[in-house]
Design an enzyme around this catalytic site. Structure first.
Site, short mmCIF file in Angstrom:
data_model
loop_
_atom_site.label_atom_id
_atom_site.label_comp_id
_atom_site.label_asym_id
_atom_site.label_seq_id
_atom_site.Cartn_x
_atom_site.Cartn_y
_atom_site.Cartn_z
N VAL A 173 0.84 -1.20 0.00
CA VAL A 173 0.00 0.00 0.00
C VAL A 173 0.87 1.25 0.00
O VAL A 173 0.58 2.23 -0.69
CB VAL A 173 -0.96 0.00 1.19
CG1 VAL A 173 -1.87 1.22 1.15
CG2 VAL A 173 -1.79 -1.28 1.23
N ASP A 174 1.96 1.23 0.76
CA ASP A 174 2.90 2.35 0.74
C ASP A 174 3.47 2.56 -0.66
O ASP A 174 3.58 3.70 -1.14
CB ASP A 174 4.06 2.08 1.71
CG ASP A 174 3.73 2.47 3.14
OD1 ASP A 174 2.88 3.36 3.34
OD2 ASP A 174 4.32 1.89 4.06
N VAL A 175 3.84 1.47 -1.31
CA VAL A 175 4.43 1.57 -2.64
C VAL A 175 3.42 2.13 -3.65
O VAL A 175 3.73 3.03 -4.44
CB VAL A 175 4.96 0.20 -3.10
CG1 VAL A 175 5.40 0.25 -4.56
CG2 VAL A 175 6.12 -0.25 -2.22
#
Length: 375
Positions: A173-175
């Site tokens: 999700v961060d990526v």
């Protein structure tokens, strides 16, 4: 890809990077790879939290987590809690085209570095804020990938009924949010170059995840049906899953009738393509269990590598389950140059994972390794 120092597509763009951990640093590294000058602001004596996230560590004792998202950047130690530090930060911003942060919503405002203040002083600035849950009702919630995978529904469709909810094996999700940040920044720069007008860009982990879950989120929005974890099966395609061979599973993605026909012929069971239970994709989804049993009965005659070579040669998308070492070796064998070493005087070369975009005129470059903690 090339390691030659050529002007990148974003040459001349200067970025003040107030990001930490993953989403914002990943975004700013991609910008840096494409030629932007990125100045990373870190806490004096401590730096980005990921500098202490290990093991694993490099031979030089550096966190491989930090190394993964901070190449091609300059680092500065700035105490944002002091008036002098905030003045230094404001001077840095004045020299930049883009400002990126991923503090909790409202933090930059309290520091006197909020988007409204910065845009009032510098109307052509692009100010990108990365948060967990937006700047409205969710502003008080801290954004951590694991938590967003949980509350955002990803864990509910990952894993199997037996395993229960499962997180993805990387902070995906961060990526994804970092990628969305890059898209927004580039679009805002395009607008600024055309009109002279800067703007605020906001991305958040929850919205990015819901968008990235594409067909699953759409299925719920359109039908109201809540998807469930199906292990390695696909809710709408069959066979699109892992099938057992004589030694290990093979991922098979026969996503249309033509590919299924090729698959059936390849495993020596051409009659399956004419069986009314398997004639169309919707039929195959309905009779998935029977279909899988028929295919695995044939596939168990040979090992996965045999089927990979045979079926891939016929045009059937498939492949064995590789560990990461095997995956890197495959990319290298295919000529994708997945790992580059970046060096600078007085420091051991740092292996770094290749930028994923190939450009014919302004390719990504690997100019400097991730910066050491500034003193």
């Amino acid at each position: 890809m090339t390691d030659e120092l050529v002007p990148g597509a974003l040459a001349g763009v200067r970025v003040a990077d107030f990001g930490r951990v993953l989403a914002a640093p990943y975004a700013t590294m991609l910008l840096a790879d494409l030629g932007a000058e990125v100045v990373k602001v870190e806490r004096p004596g401590v730096g980005d939290e990921t500098r202490s996230w290990g093991p694993p560590w490099s031979d030089e004792g550096e966190s491989t987590y930090f190394l993964s998202v901070n190449r091609n950047k300059e680092s500065r130690a700035v105490d944002l809690g002091s008036p002098e530090g905030r003045e230094e930060a404001m001077a840095l911003v004045a020299s930049c085209d883009v400002v990126v942060d991923n503090f909790r919503a409202g933090t930059m405002d309290r520091l006197g570095l909020g988007p409204d203040e910065l845009l009032a002083r510098h109307p052509g600035l692009v100010v990108c804020s990365v948060t967990g849950f937006g700047s409205g009702e969710g502003a008080h919630l801290p954004g951590y990938d694991l938590v967003v995978q949980a509350v955002g529904g990803l864990m509910s469709v990952t894993g199997s009924p037996e395993s229960g909810p499962t997180k993805v094996g990387v902070a995906l999700v961060d990526v994804i949010t970092g990628l969305h940040a890059v898209t927004g920044i580039l679009a805002a720069l395009r607008h600024r170059d055309r009109t002279g007008e800067g703007q605020r860009v906001e991305v958040n982990l929850l919205s990015s995840l819901l968008s990235a879950m594409t067909n699953q989120t759409s299925a719920y929005a359109v039908t109201g049906q809540v998807p469930r974890a199906m292990g390695n099966e696909h809710p709408s395609i069959a066979p699109y899953e892992l099938l057992q061979t004589s030694d290990r599973p093979l991922a098979v993605a026969a996503a249309n009738d033509k590919l299924f026909g090729l698959l059936a012929a390849g495993v020596g069971r051409p009659e399956l393509a004419h069986d009314p239970r398997f004639a169309r994709n919707s039929d195959r989804v309905e009779h998935r269990r029977v279909l899988v049993a028929e295919l695995e009965d044939a596939l168990r005659e040979e090992p996965a590598d045999h089927w990979f070579d045979l079926l891939s040669g016929m045009g059937v998308p498939c492949g064995p389950i590789n560990d990461l070492g095997q995956a890197v070796a495959l990319a290298d064998r295919l000529g994708l140059s997945p790992v580059h070493e970046v060096a600078e005087p007085g420091r051991a070369p740092v292996p770094t994972v290749a930028h994923p975009i190939t450009m014919s005129r302004t390719p990504a470059t690997y100019r400097t390794p991730p910066p050491l903690l500034p003193r």
